[in-house]
Design a protein around this motif. Structure first.
Motif, PDB file in Angstrom:
ATOM      1  N   LEU A 156      -9.631 -10.690  -5.205  1.00 49.33           N
ATOM      2  CA  LEU A 156      -7.917 -10.889  -4.142  1.00 49.33           C
ATOM      3  C   LEU A 156      -7.604  -9.733  -4.341  1.00 49.33           C
ATOM      4  CD1 LEU A 156      -6.136 -13.482  -6.040  1.00 49.33           C
ATOM      5  CD2 LEU A 156      -7.505 -13.929  -3.669  1.00 49.33           C
ATOM      6  N   GLY A 157      -7.428  -8.308  -4.746  1.00 47.01           N
ATOM      7  CA  GLY A 157      -7.170  -7.554  -4.875  1.00 47.01           C
ATOM      8  C   GLY A 157      -8.205  -6.396  -3.514  1.00 47.01           C
ATOM      9  N   ALA A 158      -9.738  -7.023  -3.581  1.00 50.92           N
ATOM     10  CA  ALA A 158     -10.063  -6.419  -2.639  1.00 50.92           C
ATOM     11  C   ALA A 158     -10.217  -6.877  -1.186  1.00 50.92           C
ATOM     12  CB  ALA A 158     -12.401  -6.146  -3.005  1.00 50.92           C
ATOM     13  N   LEU A 159     -10.161  -8.203  -1.078  1.00 48.96           N
ATOM     14  CA  LEU A 159      -9.125  -8.364  -0.210  1.00 48.96           C
ATOM     15  C   LEU A 159      -8.028  -7.999   0.557  1.00 48.96           C
ATOM     16  CD1 LEU A 159     -10.516 -12.279  -0.970  1.00 48.96           C
ATOM     17  CD2 LEU A 159     -11.841 -10.639   0.932  1.00 48.96           C
ATOM     18  N   VAL A 160      -7.226  -7.689  -0.289  1.00 53.94           N
ATOM     19  CA  VAL A 160      -5.981  -7.824   0.328  1.00 53.94           C
ATOM     20  C   VAL A 160      -6.246  -5.670   1.129  1.00 53.94           C
ATOM     21  CG1 VAL A 160      -3.694  -6.377  -0.550  1.00 53.94           C
ATOM     22  CG2 VAL A 160      -4.540  -8.628  -1.157  1.00 53.94           C
ATOM     23  N   ALA A 161      -6.932  -4.931   0.045  1.00 59.27           N
ATOM     24  CA  ALA A 161      -7.536  -4.037   0.600  1.00 59.27           C
ATOM     25  C   ALA A 161      -7.796  -3.725   1.604  1.00 59.27           C
ATOM     26  CB  ALA A 161      -7.880  -3.333  -0.709  1.00 59.27           C
TER      27      ALA A 161
ATOM     28  N   ALA B 189      -7.991  -5.819   4.208  1.00 56.51           N
ATOM     29  CA  ALA B 189      -6.459  -6.609   5.004  1.00 56.51           C
ATOM     30  C   ALA B 189      -6.036  -5.571   5.587  1.00 56.51           C
ATOM     31  CB  ALA B 189      -6.210  -7.673   4.683  1.00 56.51           C
ATOM     32  N   ALA B 190      -5.458  -4.797   5.091  1.00 57.74           N
ATOM     33  CA  ALA B 190      -4.247  -3.504   4.918  1.00 57.74           C
ATOM     34  C   ALA B 190      -5.365  -2.161   5.065  1.00 57.74           C
ATOM     35  CB  ALA B 190      -4.016  -3.514   3.527  1.00 57.74           C
ATOM     36  N   GLY B 191      -6.048  -2.254   4.326  1.00 60.43           N
ATOM     37  CA  GLY B 191      -6.231  -0.890   5.333  1.00 60.43           C
ATOM     38  C   GLY B 191      -6.806  -0.510   3.673  1.00 60.43           C
ATOM     39  N   GLU B 192      -8.025   0.435   3.710  1.00 62.26           N
ATOM     40  CA  GLU B 192      -8.071   0.570   1.811  1.00 62.26           C
ATOM     41  C   GLU B 192      -7.627   1.969   1.508  1.00 62.26           C
ATOM     42  OE1 GLU B 192     -12.428   1.653   1.857  1.00 62.26           O
ATOM     43  OE2 GLU B 192     -12.182  -0.658   0.994  1.00 62.26           O
ATOM     44  N   GLY B 193      -6.827   2.893   2.212  1.00 62.22           N
ATOM     45  CA  GLY B 193      -6.312   4.078   2.375  1.00 62.22           C
ATOM     46  C   GLY B 193      -4.171   3.323   2.554  1.00 62.22           C
ATOM     47  N   ARG B 194      -3.928   1.710   2.510  1.00 65.40           N
ATOM     48  CA  ARG B 194      -2.629   2.244   2.162  1.00 65.40           C
ATOM     49  C   ARG B 194      -2.082   0.855   0.756  1.00 65.40           C
ATOM     50  NH1 ARG B 194       0.970   2.169   7.136  1.00 65.40           N
ATOM     51  NH2 ARG B 194       1.690   0.515   5.827  1.00 65.40           N
ATOM     52  N   ARG B 195      -2.779   1.727   0.033  1.00 64.51           N
ATOM     53  CA  ARG B 195      -2.150   1.266  -1.252  1.00 64.51           C
ATOM     54  C   ARG B 195      -1.292   0.171  -1.498  1.00 64.51           C
ATOM     55  NH1 ARG B 195      -4.436   6.870  -2.760  1.00 64.51           N
ATOM     56  NH2 ARG B 195      -6.796   7.047  -2.568  1.00 64.51           N
ATOM     57  N   SER B 196      -0.333   0.348  -1.161  1.00 63.01           N
ATOM     58  CA  SER B 196       1.389  -0.594  -1.468  1.00 63.01           C
ATOM     59  C   SER B 196       1.289  -1.723  -1.760  1.00 63.01           C
ATOM     60  CB  SER B 196       2.379  -0.149  -0.431  1.00 63.01           C
ATOM     61  OG  SER B 196       1.871  -0.335   0.314  1.00 63.01           O
ATOM     62  N   TRP B 197      -0.313  -2.397  -0.766  1.00 62.42           N
ATOM     63  CA  TRP B 197      -0.092  -3.740  -0.670  1.00 62.42           C
ATOM     64  C   TRP B 197      -0.863  -3.817  -1.580  1.00 62.42           C
ATOM     65  CZ3 TRP B 197       1.160  -6.666   3.635  1.00 62.42           C
ATOM     66  CH2 TRP B 197       1.870  -6.245   4.725  1.00 62.42           C
ATOM     67  N   VAL B 198      -1.415  -3.466  -1.939  1.00 62.68           N
ATOM     68  CA  VAL B 198      -2.402  -4.170  -3.708  1.00 62.68           C
ATOM     69  C   VAL B 198      -1.860  -3.534  -4.866  1.00 62.68           C
ATOM     70  CG1 VAL B 198      -4.539  -3.470  -5.351  1.00 62.68           C
ATOM     71  CG2 VAL B 198      -4.702  -2.333  -2.491  1.00 62.68           C
ATOM     72  N   LEU B 199      -0.679  -2.900  -4.247  1.00 60.43           N
ATOM     73  CA  LEU B 199       0.253  -2.313  -5.956  1.00 60.43           C
ATOM     74  C   LEU B 199       1.488  -3.583  -5.365  1.00 60.43           C
ATOM     75  CD1 LEU B 199       0.493   1.130  -5.528  1.00 60.43           C
ATOM     76  CD2 LEU B 199      -0.335   0.156  -7.302  1.00 60.43           C
ATOM     77  N   ALA B 200       1.670  -4.033  -4.517  1.00 59.15           N
ATOM     78  CA  ALA B 200       2.808  -5.255  -4.601  1.00 59.15           C
ATOM     79  C   ALA B 200       2.035  -6.636  -4.427  1.00 59.15           C
ATOM     80  CB  ALA B 200       2.999  -5.631  -2.957  1.00 59.15           C
ATOM     81  N   LEU B 201       0.743  -6.151  -4.873  1.00 61.58           N
ATOM     82  CA  LEU B 201       0.028  -7.840  -5.343  1.00 61.58           C
ATOM     83  C   LEU B 201       0.194  -8.140  -6.655  1.00 61.58           C
ATOM     84  CD1 LEU B 201      -1.833 -10.415  -4.995  1.00 61.58           C
ATOM     85  CD2 LEU B 201      -4.081  -8.667  -5.039  1.00 61.58           C
ATOM     86  N   GLU B 202      -0.547  -6.677  -7.040  1.00 59.32           N
ATOM     87  CA  GLU B 202      -0.722  -7.043  -8.324  1.00 59.32           C
ATOM     88  C   GLU B 202       0.925  -6.634  -9.247  1.00 59.32           C
ATOM     89  OE1 GLU B 202      -1.505  -3.718 -12.355  1.00 59.32           O
ATOM     90  OE2 GLU B 202      -1.586  -3.014  -9.955  1.00 59.32           O
ATOM     91  N   ALA B 203       2.411  -6.533  -8.438  1.00 57.76           N
ATOM     92  CA  ALA B 203       3.301  -6.428  -9.023  1.00 57.76           C
ATOM     93  C   ALA B 203       3.697  -8.331  -9.836  1.00 57.76           C
ATOM     94  CB  ALA B 203       4.322  -5.747  -8.224  1.00 57.76           C
ATOM     95  N   ALA B 204       3.162  -8.606  -7.851  1.00 56.89           N
ATOM     96  CA  ALA B 204       3.593 -10.613  -7.820  1.00 56.89           C
ATOM     97  C   ALA B 204       2.860 -10.769  -8.950  1.00 56.89           C
ATOM     98  CB  ALA B 204       3.240 -10.675  -6.657  1.00 56.89           C
TER      99      ALA B 204
ATOM    100  N   GLY C 218     -15.499  -0.474   0.807  1.00 61.21           N
ATOM    101  CA  GLY C 218     -15.592  -1.915  -0.172  1.00 61.21           C
ATOM    102  C   GLY C 218     -16.055  -1.445  -1.939  1.00 61.21           C
ATOM    103  N   ASP C 219     -15.286  -0.504  -1.858  1.00 61.05           N
ATOM    104  CA  ASP C 219     -16.427   0.224  -3.454  1.00 61.05           C
ATOM    105  C   ASP C 219     -15.136   0.588  -4.340  1.00 61.05           C
ATOM    106  OD1 ASP C 219     -17.996  -0.409  -5.862  1.00 61.05           O
ATOM    107  OD2 ASP C 219     -19.379   0.902  -4.891  1.00 61.05           O
ATOM    108  N   VAL C 220     -15.449   0.723  -6.309  1.00 61.35           N
ATOM    109  CA  VAL C 220     -14.055   0.790  -6.800  1.00 61.35           C
ATOM    110  C   VAL C 220     -14.625   2.964  -6.694  1.00 61.35           C
ATOM    111  CG1 VAL C 220     -13.040   1.507  -8.730  1.00 61.35           C
ATOM    112  CG2 VAL C 220     -13.729  -0.888  -7.681  1.00 61.35           C
ATOM    113  N   GLY C 221     -12.981   3.517  -5.859  1.00 61.40           N
ATOM    114  CA  GLY C 221     -13.448   4.943  -6.316  1.00 61.40           C
ATOM    115  C   GLY C 221     -12.964   5.090  -7.502  1.00 61.40           C
ATOM    116  N   LEU C 222     -11.994   4.443  -7.928  1.00 59.57           N
ATOM    117  CA  LEU C 222     -11.012   5.116  -9.426  1.00 59.57           C
ATOM    118  C   LEU C 222     -11.588   3.754 -10.264  1.00 59.57           C
ATOM    119  CD1 LEU C 222      -8.868   7.922  -9.301  1.00 59.57           C
ATOM    120  CD2 LEU C 222     -11.243   8.156  -9.741  1.00 59.57           C
ATOM    121  N   GLY C 223     -11.963   3.591 -11.203  1.00 64.13           N
ATOM    122  CA  GLY C 223     -12.374   2.805 -12.146  1.00 64.13           C
ATOM    123  C   GLY C 223     -10.769   3.070 -13.149  1.00 64.13           C
ATOM    124  N   LEU C 224      -9.160   1.589 -13.151  1.00 69.09           N
ATOM    125  CA  LEU C 224      -8.626   1.360 -13.681  1.00 69.09           C
ATOM    126  C   LEU C 224      -8.411   1.528 -14.529  1.00 69.09           C
ATOM    127  CD1 LEU C 224      -6.254   2.426 -11.171  1.00 69.09           C
ATOM    128  CD2 LEU C 224      -6.467   3.942 -11.953  1.00 69.09           C
TER     129      LEU C 224
END
Length: 215
Positions: A73-78, A80-95, A131-137
Motif C-alpha cells: 500500500l505504501g509503495a502504491l501511494v508513493a 501515485a503521489a510521486g516518490e518525492g512527495r513523502r507527505s502522502w505516505v506519512l498521511a497514510l501511516e497516520a491514518a 520503486g525500491d526502499v531507499g532507507l529501511g526505517l
C-alpha cells in the motif's frame, strides 16, 4: 545515505524512533510478537512450525502477511503521489495508526493490531526511490552492518563520519523502543495515539514544505 540531506536523515531517524515506539507497544500487547520487526516474527514462525505450536506459527505468518500488504500500500501511494512527495505516505501511516488505535480502544484488539502492522509496513515507502526502499526505517540489521562497514572504511582512510547517519537510525529505533515500552506500561495502548499524532504532524509539515518548494 550520502545522497540524503541532513533534514532527510533527521526525518528518517525520527520515523525509526516511531517504529521502535510502536513496535515496543505491539510487542508488549501481543505477548512477544512484533508489529514492525518481521525478522523476529519469521524466527517465531520457524520455531512454531518446528515445535508444532501452530498458534504461534499462524500468528507470526498473519503478521508477516499484513506487513507485506502495508508495504505494498505504501509503495502504491508513493508511486501515485510521486516518490518525492513523502507527505502522502506519512498521511497514510497516520491514518492507519489512528484507525488501529481506535479499533483497539473499542475492543477490537486483533483487528487494531493488524492495522498497526499495515502502518509499519507502509512507513518503509517514505524514502522509496525508483520503486525500491531507499532507507529501511523499521528494521536495523542491515543498518548495523552498514555501521560496521563504514567504520571499517574510516579505519582504512575513508570518510571518518559516514557511519554516523546509520548510527542515528539505530539509536532512534532503540530510544523509541524504550519510550514506547515506558508509555505502554503507563497508559496501555492509548500510547499509540501519540505516534499517530506525531506522524500526522510530520505529514502536514512535509506537505507544507513540498508546497513551499514548488515554483
Amino acid at each position: 545515505m550520502k545522497d540524503y540531506r541532513r533534514r532527510e536523515i533527521a526525518l528518517a531517524a525520527g520515523l525509526s524512533a516511531v517504529a521502535g515506539y510502536v513496535d515496543a507497544i505491539g510487542f508488549l500487547k501481543l505477548g512477544g510478537f512484533f508489529v514492525s520487526f518481521m525478522s523476529g516474527n519469521s524466527t517465531r514462525l520457524g520455531v512454531g512450525i518446528a515445535t508444532g505450536d501452530w498458534a504461534m506459527a499462524r500468528t507470526a505468518l498473519m503478521l508477516i502477511g499484513l506487513f507485506v500488504v502495508g508495504a505494498t500500500l505504501g509503495a502504491l501511494v508513493a508511486r501515485a503521489a510521486g516518490e518525492g512527495r513523502r507527505s502522502w505516505v506519512l498521511a497514510l501511516e497516520a491514518a492507519l495508526l489512528a484507525t488501529g488505535a481506535g479499533l483497539i480502544g473499542l475492543g477490537f484488539g486483533p483487528a487494531g493490531a493488524g492495522v498497526v502492522v499495515l502502518a509499519m509496513g507502509a512507513e518503509n515507502a517514505v524514502f522509496q526511490r525508483n520503486g525500491d526502499v531507499g532507507l529501511g526505517l523499521t528494521y536495523m540489521t542491515g543498518t548495523l552492518v552498514k555501521i560496521g562497514q563504514r567504520i571499517a572504511a574510516a579505519l582504512t582512510g575513508g570518510d571518518r563520519w559516514a557511519w554516523v547517519p546509520f548510527a542515528c537510525l539505530w539509536l532512534g529505533l532503540a530510544c523509541g523502543g524504550a519510550l514506547g515500552a515506558f508509555a505502554y506500561l503507563r497508559w496501555g495502548v492509548l500510547a499509540l495515539w501519540a505516534a499517530a499524532a506525531l506522524i500526522a504532524v510530520l505529514a502536514a509539515a512535509t506537505a507544507w514544505r513540498d508546497r513551499a518548494a514548488e515554483p
